[in-house]
Design a protein around this motif. Structure first.
Motif, PDB file in Angstrom:
ATOM      1  N   LEU A  19      54.861  20.067  67.727  1.00 35.42           N
ATOM      2  CA  LEU A  19      55.425  19.135  68.699  1.00 35.42           C
ATOM      3  C   LEU A  19      56.946  19.111  68.556  1.00 35.42           C
ATOM      4  N   LEU A  20      57.651  19.287  69.671  1.00 30.94           N
ATOM      5  CA  LEU A  20      59.118  19.239  69.667  1.00 30.94           C
ATOM      6  C   LEU A  20      59.539  17.778  69.796  1.00 30.94           C
ATOM      7  N   ARG A  21      59.713  17.121  68.680  1.00 30.63           N
ATOM      8  CA  ARG A  21      59.920  15.666  68.677  1.00 30.63           C
ATOM      9  C   ARG A  21      61.309  15.243  69.154  1.00 30.63           C
ATOM     10  N   GLU A  22      62.289  16.109  68.982  1.00 30.75           N
ATOM     11  CA  GLU A  22      63.671  15.729  69.270  1.00 30.75           C
ATOM     12  C   GLU A  22      64.040  15.998  70.726  1.00 30.75           C
ATOM     13  N   CYS A  23      64.624  15.002  71.359  1.00 32.64           N
ATOM     14  CA  CYS A  23      65.112  15.169  72.740  1.00 32.64           C
ATOM     15  C   CYS A  23      66.487  14.493  72.806  1.00 32.64           C
ATOM     16  N   THR A  24      67.548  15.291  72.871  1.00 30.61           N
ATOM     17  CA  THR A  24      68.914  14.783  72.747  1.00 30.61           C
ATOM     18  C   THR A  24      69.737  15.148  73.992  1.00 30.61           C
ATOM     19  N   PRO A  25      70.994  14.660  74.091  1.00 32.18           N
ATOM     20  CA  PRO A  25      71.856  15.097  75.197  1.00 32.18           C
ATOM     21  C   PRO A  25      72.002  16.613  75.258  1.00 32.18           C
ATOM     22  N   ASN A  26      71.954  17.279  74.105  1.00 26.18           N
ATOM     23  CA  ASN A  26      72.038  18.734  74.081  1.00 26.18           C
ATOM     24  C   ASN A  26      70.821  19.373  74.750  1.00 26.18           C
ATOM     25  N   THR A  27      69.675  18.683  74.664  1.00 20.94           N
ATOM     26  CA  THR A  27      68.455  19.148  75.338  1.00 20.94           C
ATOM     27  C   THR A  27      68.678  19.189  76.842  1.00 20.94           C
ATOM     28  N   ILE A  28      69.328  18.150  77.359  1.00 21.60           N
ATOM     29  CA  ILE A  28      69.610  18.073  78.802  1.00 21.60           C
ATOM     30  C   ILE A  28      70.578  19.179  79.208  1.00 21.60           C
ATOM     31  N   GLU A  29      71.619  19.402  78.401  1.00 25.02           N
ATOM     32  CA  GLU A  29      72.593  20.458  78.695  1.00 25.02           C
ATOM     33  C   GLU A  29      71.913  21.828  78.732  1.00 25.02           C
ATOM     34  N   THR A  30      70.998  22.051  77.791  1.00 23.29           N
ATOM     35  CA  THR A  30      70.267  23.328  77.764  1.00 23.29           C
ATOM     36  C   THR A  30      69.397  23.465  79.003  1.00 23.29           C
ATOM     37  N   GLY A  31      68.729  22.374  79.393  1.00 22.02           N
ATOM     38  CA  GLY A  31      67.898  22.403  80.604  1.00 22.02           C
ATOM     39  C   GLY A  31      68.691  22.738  81.833  1.00 22.02           C
ATOM     40  N   LEU A  32      69.907  22.192  81.939  1.00 26.76           N
ATOM     41  CA  LEU A  32      70.756  22.441  83.112  1.00 26.76           C
ATOM     42  C   LEU A  32      71.169  23.907  83.236  1.00 26.76           C
ATOM     43  N   LYS A  33      71.188  24.625  82.113  1.00 28.12           N
ATOM     44  CA  LYS A  33      71.545  26.046  82.145  1.00 28.12           C
ATOM     45  C   LYS A  33      70.436  26.898  82.759  1.00 28.12           C
ATOM     46  N   TYR A  34      69.209  26.384  82.704  1.00 23.41           N
ATOM     47  CA  TYR A  34      68.068  27.221  83.093  1.00 23.41           C
ATOM     48  C   TYR A  34      67.263  26.687  84.273  1.00 23.41           C
ATOM     49  N   VAL A  35      67.570  25.479  84.747  1.00 16.88           N
ATOM     50  CA  VAL A  35      66.793  24.899  85.853  1.00 16.88           C
ATOM     51  C   VAL A  35      67.744  24.464  86.962  1.00 16.88           C
ATOM     52  N   ILE A  51      55.632   9.333  85.445  1.00 19.10           N
ATOM     53  CA  ILE A  51      54.962   9.274  84.148  1.00 19.10           C
ATOM     54  C   ILE A  51      55.856   9.676  82.970  1.00 19.10           C
ATOM     55  N   LEU A  52      56.642  10.740  83.092  1.00 18.25           N
ATOM     56  CA  LEU A  52      57.466  11.156  81.960  1.00 18.25           C
ATOM     57  C   LEU A  52      58.658  10.213  81.774  1.00 18.25           C
ATOM     58  N   VAL A  53      59.309   9.837  82.862  1.00 18.78           N
ATOM     59  CA  VAL A  53      60.459   8.940  82.754  1.00 18.78           C
ATOM     60  C   VAL A  53      60.026   7.578  82.209  1.00 18.78           C
ATOM     61  N   LYS A  54      58.820   7.159  82.553  1.00 16.70           N
ATOM     62  CA  LYS A  54      58.305   5.866  82.090  1.00 16.70           C
ATOM     63  C   LYS A  54      58.046   5.857  80.583  1.00 16.70           C
ATOM     64  N   PHE A  55      57.508   6.965  80.051  1.00 15.50           N
ATOM     65  CA  PHE A  55      57.057   6.972  78.659  1.00 15.50           C
ATOM     66  C   PHE A  55      58.029   7.620  77.664  1.00 15.50           C
ATOM     67  N   LEU A  56      58.936   8.471  78.138  1.00 20.12           N
ATOM     68  CA  LEU A  56      59.839   9.176  77.210  1.00 20.12           C
ATOM     69  C   LEU A  56      61.165   8.425  77.091  1.00 20.12           C
ATOM     70  N   PRO A  57      61.461   7.840  75.919  1.00 21.92           N
ATOM     71  CA  PRO A  57      62.702   7.062  75.759  1.00 21.92           C
ATOM     72  C   PRO A  57      63.961   7.841  76.125  1.00 21.92           C
ATOM     73  N   ALA A  58      64.016   9.138  75.782  1.00 21.70           N
ATOM     74  CA  ALA A  58      65.203   9.938  76.087  1.00 21.70           C
ATOM     75  C   ALA A  58      65.413  10.084  77.593  1.00 21.70           C
ATOM     76  N   ALA A  59      64.325   9.972  78.367  1.00 20.92           N
ATOM     77  CA  ALA A  59      64.421  10.125  79.826  1.00 20.92           C
ATOM     78  C   ALA A  59      64.857   8.834  80.503  1.00 20.92           C
ATOM     79  N   ASN A  60      64.510   7.676  79.917  1.00 16.52           N
ATOM     80  CA  ASN A  60      64.865   6.394  80.546  1.00 16.52           C
ATOM     81  C   ASN A  60      65.965   5.654  79.778  1.00 16.52           C
ATOM     82  N   ASN A  61      66.736   6.423  79.003  1.00 21.15           N
ATOM     83  CA  ASN A  61      67.839   5.845  78.220  1.00 21.15           C
ATOM     84  C   ASN A  61      67.363   4.677  77.357  1.00 21.15           C
TER      85      ASN A  61
END
Length: 506
Positions: free
Chosen positions: A139-155, A322-332
């Motif tokens: 399980l990839l437990r860590e979700c940080t601002p760097n995760t978002i930056e990486t996502g923006l490079k590929y999506v 569903i993801l924004v509701k349950f993932l703290p990194a997604a809903n700040n």
């Protein structure tokens, strides 16, 4: 991609046709923020570039600068003239189909399967469940601002926020050098419905292709949308997954209900951790008798934990995608925010989402020409899930501090006066039903979380708020959009304004 709409079919066919004819070009025009187009733009571009043609996209909205449109069209004309004047005779081959790598039975022995973090309280159980079935799961437990930056490079940035977070988690892990890329796979849920979430799997494969990692298998965790010989859902795995959902939902109910009032700071989290370890061991070999014992024990302990019951705090429901509701990194970290601001968070159960998906088959059979057998299967699935959840509901009903969840059919009836049961894309009528159920449960304050540009939520979430306020005069609802470019200060101010009203109404 999974072709979800007839509009998509026509668009891809047009791109293919243009690619095969020298005297044709294609300009795609879309509306700003149209999430459906986020899937099509990448695909149309790949089809056209595979034939050596230039892709031109023009976004139109009420503040569009027509000068920018002229530049794009002039660029297209320059590209056409350059190609006409070129002496190059050979054409591109038009191979735009991506070969899918299946997860085979041989891979099960050696491959590590990476799981994205989507709901920390619930997903603590996923890794041990899969490991108990012989999979090497991580399980990839860590979700940080760097995760978002990486996502923006590929999506594509027009794709919804959850897809950025999921792809960002995978790509960050795969690029870290921690894993053998020839012995690693990734897994993602796939509903098969009209929501863009069905195409997360396409986004992931495209990201892997861009990074030169096409050999990595992407496993679809779905009810038959895609099949992988090396990953099969048997009854034991299914039972363990349902048990984990029940444990996760129960922890959300008892932790959120007691933590804001604890007399000894940290005592609630410590009790949660103690029972979580017991549950992790239980899901490895799920037994109904043990589920009953654990559920009763959890409710009893949280019923007896020392609280300061003289304090009165506003209760705030959290609903949404569903993801924004349950993932703290997604809903700040909205739960932490609410608790720090002197409120109690209330989050509806995750298991209800799966029951909502099963109930949808009834409407499809009655009104959309689906097989009658699918209706019976849907009803049977709801009955089975409710049967699994009986011990939890019984324990909560007999408790001093907690409320039991209602039937999914109750939520459907609540939503019926406001939205049709035919609203089944994304959270559909279920989101409206959740908000009304909170209003009936003495939770008049609600934060409706949604990814920016989430079309279904704009209909069944933001779109019904005015009517809910009219029907329930005490309703204090705020809709908050989340995406990489959203202003955190603006989100905070909107929630604080809602809390100010909530405190006035106490």
């Amino acid at each position: 991609v999974v072709d979800q709409w007839m509009f998509h079919s026509r668009l891809y066919a047009a791109a293919d046709f243009v690619g095969r004819h020298d005297n044709l070009e294609l300009v795609q025009i879309n509306s700003f923020g149209c999430g459906v187009d986020a899937v099509t733009t990448d695909e149309v571009e790949e089809i056209l570039t595979s034939f050596g043609k230039m892709y031109t996209l023009i976004k139109i909205d009420e503040v569009n600068n027509l000068g920018a449109v002229r530049i794009r069209l002039r660029s297209l004309l320059a590209s056409i003239n350059k190609r006409l004047n070129s002496k190059k005779d050979e054409k591109e081959n038009g191979e735009y189909y991506l070969k899918r790598n299946s997860f085979t039975e041989e891979m099960k022995k050696e491959y590590i399967i990476l799981i994205p973090q989507m709901a920390p309280i619930h997903f603590d159980f996923i890794e041990p469940i899969l490991q108990s079935e012989g999979y090497k799961a991580k399980l990839l437990r860590e979700c940080t601002p760097n995760t978002i930056e990486t996502g923006l490079k590929y999506v594509n940035n027009d794709a919804c926020y959850p897809s950025l977070l999921v792809v960002g988690q995978f790509m960050k892990a795969l690029l870290s050098g921690e894993y053998d890329l020839d012995k690693t796979a990734v897994i993602i849920t796939q509903t098969g419905g009209g929501c863009r979430a069905t195409n997360y799997i396409g986004f992931i494969r495209r990201a892997l292709k861009k990074a030169g990692m096409e050999q990595i298998p992407v496993i679809s965790l779905s009810a038959g949308v895609e099949k992988n010989p090396g990953f099969k859902i048997n009854y034991r795995l299914l039972k363990a997954a349902i048990h984990s959902l029940i444990y996760g939902d129960l922890f959300m109910r008892v932790v959120y209900r007691t933590r804001p009032y604890e007399k000894v700071p940290g005592s609630v989290n410590a009790l949660h951790e103690k029972w979580k370890q017991r549950c992790i061991e239980a899901v490895k070999n799920p037994k109904t008798s043990e589920l009953k014992q654990i559920v009763q024990g959890i409710v009893k302990d949280f019923d007896e934990i020392e609280l300061d019951e003289t304090i009165k705090k506003p209760r705030v429901g959290i609903v949404g995608e569903i993801l924004v509701k349950f993932l703290p990194a997604a809903n700040n970290y909205v739960v932490d925010l609410l608790e720090s601001e002197g409120a109690e968070a209330v989050c509806p159960d995750m298991l209800d989402f799966f029951m909502y998906s099963a109930v949808d088959s009834v409407f499809k059979a009655d009104h959309l020409g689906f097989k009658k057998s699918s209706k019976q299967i849907g009803k049977a699935a709801v009955w089975l899930l409710e049967n699994f959840r009986k011990p939890m509901k019984k324990a909560l009903k007999e408790s001093k501090r907690f409320d039991a969840p209602p039937s999914i059919y109750t939520l459907e009836n609540y939503a019926a006066p406001f939205v049709s049961a035919g609203n089944q894309t994304g959270e559909g009528w279920f989101l409206t039903g959740e908000m009304i159920e909170l209003l009936h449960s003495n939770v008049p304050n609600i934060v409706c979380t949604q990814p920016f540009g989430c079309l279904p939520n704009h209909v069944v979430g933001k779109g019904v708020i005015k009517q809910l306020r009219k029907a329930y005069p005490g309703a204090n609802i705020v809709a908050v959009d989340y995406d990489p470019g959203a202003s955190e200060v603006n989100q905070l101010n909107r929630i604080k304004l809602m809390l100010a009203t909530a405190n006035e109404n106490l």
